[in-house]
Every structure is written in C-alpha cells, then in structure tokens.
Write an enzyme that holds these catalytic residues in place. Structure first.
Site, short mmCIF file in Angstrom:
data_model
loop_
_atom_site.label_atom_id
_atom_site.label_comp_id
_atom_site.label_asym_id
_atom_site.label_seq_id
_atom_site.Cartn_x
_atom_site.Cartn_y
_atom_site.Cartn_z
N GLN A 6 0.84 -1.21 0.00
CA GLN A 6 0.00 0.00 0.00
C GLN A 6 0.87 1.25 0.00
OE1 GLN A 6 -1.98 0.69 3.73
NE2 GLN A 6 -3.73 1.69 2.77
N GLY A 7 0.80 2.03 -1.07
CA GLY A 7 1.59 3.26 -1.15
C GLY A 7 0.76 4.48 -0.86
N TYR A 8 0.36 4.64 0.39
CA TYR A 8 -0.42 5.81 0.80
C TYR A 8 0.48 6.84 1.49
CZ TYR A 8 -5.28 4.24 -0.01
OH TYR A 8 -6.48 3.88 -0.57
N SER A 9 1.08 6.43 2.63
CA SER A 9 1.79 7.41 3.47
C SER A 9 3.05 7.96 2.81
CB SER A 9 2.20 6.76 4.80
OG SER A 9 1.09 6.19 5.42
N SER A 53 4.55 -1.19 4.23
CA SER A 53 4.78 -2.52 4.79
C SER A 53 5.05 -3.52 3.68
CB SER A 53 3.56 -3.00 5.59
OG SER A 53 3.27 -2.08 6.62
N GLU A 56 -9.88 -1.29 5.10
CA GLU A 56 -8.68 -1.51 5.91
C GLU A 56 -9.04 -1.38 7.40
OE1 GLU A 56 -5.47 1.22 5.10
OE2 GLU A 56 -4.13 0.24 6.51
N GLU A 105 -6.52 8.91 17.52
CA GLU A 105 -6.93 10.32 17.65
C GLU A 105 -7.69 10.76 16.40
OE1 GLU A 105 -3.84 9.23 18.10
OE2 GLU A 105 -3.50 9.52 20.24
C1 LIG Z 1 2.33 -1.18 11.60
C2 LIG Z 1 2.11 -0.11 10.59
C3 LIG Z 1 2.00 -0.44 9.26
C4 LIG Z 1 1.81 0.56 8.29
N1 LIG Z 1 1.75 0.18 6.98
C5 LIG Z 1 1.57 1.13 6.04
C6 LIG Z 1 1.54 0.75 4.66
O1 LIG Z 1 1.68 -0.42 4.31
N2 LIG Z 1 1.37 1.72 3.74
C7 LIG Z 1 1.21 3.02 4.07
O2 LIG Z 1 1.01 3.83 3.17
N3 LIG Z 1 1.25 3.43 5.38
C8 LIG Z 1 1.45 2.51 6.36
N4 LIG Z 1 1.52 2.88 7.69
C9 LIG Z 1 1.50 4.30 8.02
C10 LIG Z 1 0.25 4.76 8.73
O3 LIG Z 1 -0.85 4.78 7.87
C11 LIG Z 1 0.55 6.12 9.35
O4 LIG Z 1 1.55 5.90 10.34
C12 LIG Z 1 -0.67 6.74 10.00
O5 LIG Z 1 -1.60 7.11 9.03
C13 LIG Z 1 -0.32 7.97 10.86
O6 LIG Z 1 0.40 8.90 10.12
P1 LIG Z 1 1.83 9.48 10.62
O7 LIG Z 1 2.68 8.28 11.01
O8 LIG Z 1 2.33 10.39 9.56
O9 LIG Z 1 1.53 10.25 11.96
P2 LIG Z 1 1.18 11.80 12.08
O10 LIG Z 1 0.09 12.15 11.12
O11 LIG Z 1 2.44 12.58 12.01
O12 LIG Z 1 0.59 11.84 13.54
C14 LIG Z 1 1.41 12.02 14.70
C15 LIG Z 1 0.49 12.15 15.91
O13 LIG Z 1 -0.35 13.29 15.76
C16 LIG Z 1 -1.71 12.93 15.89
N5 LIG Z 1 -2.56 13.69 14.96
C17 LIG Z 1 -2.29 13.99 13.67
N6 LIG Z 1 -3.31 14.67 13.12
C18 LIG Z 1 -4.25 14.79 14.08
C19 LIG Z 1 -5.54 15.39 14.14
N7 LIG Z 1 -6.09 15.99 13.08
N8 LIG Z 1 -6.23 15.31 15.30
C20 LIG Z 1 -5.71 14.68 16.39
N9 LIG Z 1 -4.47 14.12 16.41
C21 LIG Z 1 -3.76 14.16 15.27
C22 LIG Z 1 -1.76 11.45 15.50
O14 LIG Z 1 -2.88 10.79 16.06
C23 LIG Z 1 -0.45 10.95 16.09
O15 LIG Z 1 -0.59 10.64 17.46
C24 LIG Z 1 1.71 1.91 8.67
C25 LIG Z 1 1.83 2.26 10.04
C26 LIG Z 1 2.03 1.26 10.99
C27 LIG Z 1 2.16 1.65 12.43
#
Ligand SMILES: Cc1cc2nc3c(=O)[nH]c(=O)nc-3n(C[C@H](O)[C@H](O)[C@H](O)COP(=O)(O)OP(=O)(O)OC[C@H]3O[C@@H](n4cnc5c(N)ncnc54)[C@H](O)[C@@H]3O)c2cc1C
Length: 392
Positions: A135-138, A170, A253, A377
């Site tokens: 999955q290429g989202y983040s 991942s 998902e 959150e």
């Molecule tokens: C085990 C695992 C597998 C993953 N696999 C994939 C994958 O295969 N493909 C992929 O694309 N991504 C993947 N991810 C990424 C995942 O989707 C992101 O980590 C997630 O969406 C959170 O984004 P971030 O890490 O940029 O955190 P951030 O957005 O930087 O958030 C940091 C903190 O700020 C808080 N926050 C941010 N915005 C708000 C808001 N508006 N209100 C309240 N709080 C807020 C968050 O809750 C968090 O606590 C994976 C993550 C994990 C942990």
C-alpha cells in the site's frame, strides 16, 4: 462446487466435509499471527508443505476470498454463509488460508471502482495467492493528513511518469505490485487532484529501502519512484478522483484491522492464554478474573457491532464512516487484552524465547494497530465530525 446456492444448513454440512479432507491437521493450530500468516505472492516461501496445500485447496474453491464473485474465482458466498465459514474455521481451529493487502484492501476497491479488464487481470491472481500487493499511501508529510500526498504523476500522452517517495510501506520489498495515491493535478484543491494507480514493483525506477526498527527487524520500507513509466490503463476509476477510492479502501482496511479482537485473526483467545500464562494461583484472583470477563464482554460487543454494521452494509457501500468507530474500539480493546495477558504472565511473558512464545512480540505489535490505517486520535476526530455531527 456450487455452495452459493445452498441453504445455510446444507452449506454448513458440505463445508464441514470439505474441511475434513482439505484442511491439513498442521494448519489447525489456531495461529493467525504475524509469524504464521500466509501472504502469498511470486516470491513467497511457504513455511511448510501444509501451508502451501491449505492455501491452494482453499483458492481452488474460492475460499481465500469467500465473498468475492465466482466470476473472478471467489466463492460467491452470502453474508450468512461467510459467517458460517468463519465459525467452521474457528470450530476446527484452522488458520486463515491466505491473508493479503490484495484481499483486505485492493480487491474491494477494484470490485467497486475498477474496470472489467482490471478486475479480470488482477483479482484471480490475488485469490490464488500469486500476486502480493503493498500500500503506497503514506509519505513523509502525508500520514494522518493523507490528502497531502506529493508523489507526482505527469501525463506523458500514452503513460504517466511518476516521481516521489512513500514511507511505512509494509512489505514493499516483498510485494509484486503497489497500489498508490499520486498527484495528477497540482493546481486542483488538495482532495481533487489525486489519482489511484497500480504500479508493478519491477518497473524501472522503483526502489525500496527497509527501515530498521529498534527490534532489529521490521516490515517497513521507504519506497522511491524515480521517473517510473506507468501505463495509463493502470489508473483505477477516473483521473483526479482517486480520493473517493482511497477513502473507500480505508473503510475496508479499518474494518479489517478492527477485527483483530476476535480471536480468529489475533490467534490468541484470552481465556486460553490466561490459563496458560497466569498459573492456578493467579487465575483464582478475583480482580484478574473480573478484568478478563470485562474484556471478553467488550470483545463480544465489538464483534456483534461489527456484524451489525456488516449486515447494514450488505447494500454494497461498505461500512463507511462507522469503520472509524470499529477501528477505534477494536484496536483499543485489543491493546487492553494484550496488556492483561502480559501482566498475567509476569516477567516470564517478556522473554521472547520463553514458554510464552511470541506473546511479547504480539503484545508490542498490538500497539501499532491503533496507528496503522489512521491513528486513534484521527478516528475520534472522524467519529465526532461525521457520526456525532459535532462542529469540526
Ligand atoms: C504497523 C504499521 C503499518 C503501516 N503500513 C503502512 C503501509 O503499508 N502503507 C502506508 O502507506 N502506510 C502505512 N503505515 C503508516 C500509517 O498509515 C501512518 O503511520 C498513520 O496514518 C499515521 O500517520 P503518521 O505516522 O504520519 O503520523 P502523524 O500524522 O504525524 O501523527 C502524529 C500524531 O499526531 C496525531 N494527529 C495527527 N493529526 C491529528 C488530528 N487531526 N487530530 C488529532 N491528532 C492528530 C496522531 O494521532 C499521532 O498521534 C503503517 C503504520 C504502521 C504503524
């Protein structure tokens, strides 16, 4: 085999006899953990001949994707039959024959938004476990704020030219294909210039770099696109309307991740683990028993709520915004259950080579459930705005 037309009781009986002969004994240990999942794909190395046989037997009759249409190789089961299928797997303690991002995420999105040619091309390979997707989202600046994706897809006439970076992808280093969000119109408002595209990981210019975690191992990768040519036919749905598909896929998902509390997918039924880890003296402790009861009652409630929403979603739109609620409840509860298992096991439970096997690793993994697919959150934000109707 025409299960789809059978009434529930006949289906249960014929499924039972099919499982008797087609589910190997070695696959009846109830384990559906990170270490035992069969992910499939071109480069998949089966952990045993039993794992291979179980996947192939199930795929042959569509039971790797019970609800997908028979036209693409799924079993075409009804909601009720699907529930029976899961009950029967649980009855014999069977592992899931195949789990994958293709099954959980891409398949539902293709069924809803893909062209007939895309469905014919990709779905059968996912069902047979021949094609592994990531999955290429983040991206570094687009996690919770997903619509901020910057990976660029330029229209070059007969193809797109892709440049950019994804993160936390991942198993990107093991995947055959990636489904990705790319920006196809930089001038459009944030949500309107995104497209959903399918990219062969073997394309020139795609590279991945594993991200090492403190544990020494990790599924995570960074994924880079450097002038990658992608045929135009790989865009799913309409160009610049990928955000609708992205959101739809996320509901699947989130619903999938929420199911982790159900024992079947977590592979660790609370009572059985406590009986093994806590020992008789601790098990007679009233507060431990009360906490376990509370967790199990909550797990049943979450499970029933999930079923209720799935029934309501029968019309085809998926569970929608309720997936945020299910994900929040399911993952927070799963974390509580693992906390309880670990505290009941005491210091021995922390030993990853000890009597409790992978329990400590599964406990740590449960913490990631409330981050991946959108953090708790952010789920609370969605619940407050879109379900409770509170002001943003
Ligand atoms: C085990 C695992 C597998 C993953 N696999 C994939 C994958 O295969 N493909 C992929 O694309 N991504 C993947 N991810 C990424 C995942 O989707 C992101 O980590 C997630 O969406 C959170 O984004 P971030 O890490 O940029 O955190 P951030 O957005 O930087 O958030 C940091 C903190 O700020 C808080 N926050 C941010 N915005 C708000 C808001 N508006 N209100 C309240 N709080 C807020 C968050 O809750 C968090 O606590 C994976 C993550 C994990 C942990």
């Amino acid at each position: 085999m025409s299960w789809a037309t059978q009434d529930p009781e006949s289906f249960r009986q014929s499924l039972r006899s099919w499982l008797d002969t087609h589910c190997p004994q070695a696959m009846r240990d109830g384990l559906n953990t990170e270490a035992t999942i069969c992910w499939g794909g071109k480069n998949w190395e089966f952990t045993s001949k039993h794992q291979k046989l179980w996947m192939q037997n199930a795929a042959e009759v569509g039971l790797t994707t019970p609800r997908w249409p028979a036209a693409y190789g799924g079993a075409g089961l009804s909601r009720e039959q699907d529930k029976i299928y899961l009950e029967e797997l649980a009855r014999i303690n069977a592992r899931m024959p195949l789990l994958s991002f293709g099954i959980w995420m891409l398949g539902p999105a293709l069924l809803a938004f893909g062209s007939e040619a895309q469905k014919q091309k990709y779905l059968p390979q996912i069902i047979r476990g021949e094609q592994r997707w990531c999955q290429g989202y983040s991206e570094p600046g687009a996690g919770s704020d997903l619509a901020n994706v910057q990976t660029k897809a330029e229209d070059m006439g007969d193809h797109y030219l892709i440049n950019g970076q994804k993160i936390w992808t991942s198993y990107a280093d093991k995947a055959d294909w990636i489904f990705a969000l790319v920006r196809t119109d930089r001038d459009a408002p944030k949500h309107k210039g995104i497209s959903f595209i399918l990219i062969d990981m073997e394309s020139e210019g795609v590279s991945t770099r594993p991200i090492q975690l403190i544990s020494g191992a990790s599924a995570f990768c960074e994924t880079f696109f450097d002038n990658v040519k992608v045929p135009k036919e790989n865009v799913v749905g309409e160009v610049n309307k990928g955000w609708d598909i992205a959101k739809y896929l996320l509901t699947h998902e989130r619903e999938m991740i929420s199911g982790n509390n159900q024992g079947l997918t977590s592979g660790r039924p609370l009572g059985a683990v406590l009986a093994q880890t806590a020992g008789e003296e601790r098990l007679s402790d009233a507060s431990l028993r009360a906490a376990a009861m509370e967790c199990e009652i909550d797990a049943l409630s979450v499970g029933l709520t999930l079923e209720r929403y799935k029934d309501q979603a029968e019309a085809g739109a998926g569970v929608g915004d309720a997936s945020a609620m299910l994900k929040y409840m399911g993952t927070e509860l799963n974390k509580q259950r693992y906390e309880l298992m670990m505290s009941a096991g005491g210091s021995e439970a922390i030993d990853t080579d000890g009597a409790h096997g992978d329990l400590a690793m599964d406990w740590l993994r449960s913490k990631a459930n409330s981050i991946e697919g959108g953090t708790s959150e952010v789920m609370l934000g969605i619940i407050s705005r879109r379900i409770l109707g509170l002001p943003g």
